[in-house]
Write a protein that holds these residues in place. Structure first.
Motif, mmCIF file in Angstrom:
data_model
loop_
_atom_site.group_PDB
_atom_site.id
_atom_site.type_symbol
_atom_site.label_atom_id
_atom_site.label_comp_id
_atom_site.label_asym_id
_atom_site.label_seq_id
_atom_site.Cartn_x
_atom_site.Cartn_y
_atom_site.Cartn_z
ATOM 1 N N ALA A 101 0.857 -1.180 0.000
ATOM 2 C CA ALA A 101 0.000 0.000 0.000
ATOM 3 C C ALA A 101 0.891 1.228 0.000
ATOM 4 O O ALA A 101 1.799 1.341 0.812
ATOM 5 N N LEU A 102 0.631 2.125 -0.933
ATOM 6 C CA LEU A 102 1.317 3.411 -0.972
ATOM 7 C C LEU A 102 0.376 4.411 -0.319
ATOM 8 O O LEU A 102 -0.740 4.635 -0.802
ATOM 9 N N VAL A 103 0.800 4.961 0.811
ATOM 10 C CA VAL A 103 -0.033 5.869 1.587
ATOM 11 C C VAL A 103 0.598 7.246 1.579
ATOM 12 O O VAL A 103 1.791 7.393 1.832
ATOM 13 N N SER A 104 -0.217 8.234 1.260
ATOM 14 C CA SER A 104 0.231 9.625 1.310
ATOM 15 C C SER A 104 -0.920 10.458 1.861
ATOM 16 O O SER A 104 -1.916 10.682 1.175
ATOM 17 N N PHE A 143 4.993 -4.275 -9.834
ATOM 18 C CA PHE A 143 3.683 -4.126 -9.216
ATOM 19 C C PHE A 143 2.753 -3.379 -10.156
ATOM 20 O O PHE A 143 3.159 -2.481 -10.883
ATOM 21 N N ARG A 144 1.474 -3.759 -10.094
ATOM 22 C CA ARG A 144 0.434 -3.103 -10.901
ATOM 23 C C ARG A 144 -0.419 -2.257 -9.971
ATOM 24 O O ARG A 144 -0.808 -2.697 -8.894
ATOM 25 N N VAL A 145 -0.716 -1.035 -10.415
ATOM 26 C CA VAL A 145 -1.597 -0.129 -9.677
ATOM 27 C C VAL A 145 -2.734 0.239 -10.612
ATOM 28 O O VAL A 145 -2.500 0.811 -11.677
ATOM 29 N N ARG A 146 -3.935 -0.088 -10.225
ATOM 30 C CA ARG A 146 -5.105 0.296 -11.032
ATOM 31 C C ARG A 146 -5.538 1.691 -10.598
ATOM 32 O O ARG A 146 -6.156 1.856 -9.562
ATOM 33 N N ALA A 147 -5.186 2.664 -11.426
ATOM 34 C CA ALA A 147 -5.495 4.058 -11.100
ATOM 35 C C ALA A 147 -6.964 4.367 -11.368
ATOM 36 O O ALA A 147 -7.566 5.175 -10.683
ATOM 37 N N SER A 148 -7.533 3.734 -12.366
ATOM 38 C CA SER A 148 -8.947 3.876 -12.685
ATOM 39 C C SER A 148 -9.339 2.653 -13.499
ATOM 40 O O SER A 148 -8.519 1.763 -13.734
ATOM 41 N N ARG A 193 3.086 10.901 -8.402
ATOM 42 C CA ARG A 193 2.929 10.264 -9.722
ATOM 43 C C ARG A 193 1.771 9.266 -9.723
ATOM 44 O O ARG A 193 0.914 9.295 -10.605
ATOM 45 N N VAL A 194 1.724 8.419 -8.716
ATOM 46 C CA VAL A 194 0.697 7.374 -8.665
ATOM 47 C C VAL A 194 -0.663 7.960 -8.314
ATOM 48 O O VAL A 194 -1.658 7.675 -8.979
ATOM 49 N N LEU A 195 -0.726 8.767 -7.281
ATOM 50 C CA LEU A 195 -2.012 9.266 -6.811
ATOM 51 C C LEU A 195 -2.590 10.354 -7.701
ATOM 52 O O LEU A 195 -3.803 10.468 -7.813
ATOM 53 N N SER A 196 -1.750 11.134 -8.381
ATOM 54 C CA SER A 196 -2.285 12.135 -9.300
ATOM 55 C C SER A 196 -2.863 11.458 -10.528
ATOM 56 O O SER A 196 -3.862 11.887 -11.092
ATOM 57 N N THR A 197 -2.278 10.335 -10.948
ATOM 58 C CA THR A 197 -2.829 9.566 -12.059
ATOM 59 C C THR A 197 -4.176 8.978 -11.651
ATOM 60 O O THR A 197 -5.108 8.950 -12.438
ATOM 61 N N GLY A 241 -7.776 9.709 -13.396
ATOM 62 C CA GLY A 241 -8.616 8.607 -13.853
ATOM 63 C C GLY A 241 -10.028 8.691 -13.309
ATOM 64 O O GLY A 241 -10.984 8.324 -13.970
ATOM 65 N N LYS A 242 -10.209 9.204 -12.095
ATOM 66 C CA LYS A 242 -11.536 9.303 -11.489
ATOM 67 C C LYS A 242 -12.363 10.418 -12.106
ATOM 68 O O LYS A 242 -13.578 10.394 -12.072
#
Length: 129
Positions: A44-47, A82-87, A118-122, A126-127
């Motif tokens: 989990a990437l938490v910010s 690792f795969r992150v589903r941004a949307s 980078r991850v959370l702005s993507t 996407g949302k």
């Protein structure tokens, strides 16, 4: 892995529960930032109040990999993809050291902030779609 305790995570992600459990006194909450292991081999990437779940992919190939967090080249036995589903339509793939504690130390706070941005702005883009 990080200098944040479970109490810090609860305060950041579940403030009402933290208030009930710890009776938020005069303590100031420090924003949570880091990579944390969750169920199985997931990360989990938490910010702050944002969270992205990183799903590990099966190891294939024998070539070295470059970590997206600490920017060190590691052998395939020391790095994972690792795969992150941004949307629904956006997926990011990240290469990270499997020993995230040392990786986070090498990257420092700025490296973690850049990766989280980078991850959370993507994910935010996407949302909106």
């Amino acid at each position: 892995m990080s200098d944040h305790s479970e109490r810090d995570l609860l305060r950041e992600l579940f403030p009402e529960t933290a208030r009930e459990l710890f009776e938020s006194g005069a303590g100031v909450t420090v924003p949570t930032l880091g990579l944390y292991p969750v169920a199985g081999e997931r990360m989990a990437l938490v910010s702050g109040g944002h969270l992205a779940e990183l799903e590990p992919l099966e190891q294939k190939g024998q070539k070295a990999a470059h970590c997206d967090l600490c920017h060190v080249t590691r052998s395939r036995s020391e790095a994972g993809i690792f795969r992150v589903r941004a949307s629904e339509r956006t997926t990011l793939y990240l290469t990270l050291c499997l020993n995230t504690e040392h990786c986070q130390r090498r990257a420092g706070k700025q490296g973690l902030e850049r990766l989280a941005e980078r991850v959370l702005s993507t994910a935010a883009v996407g949302k909106e779609e």
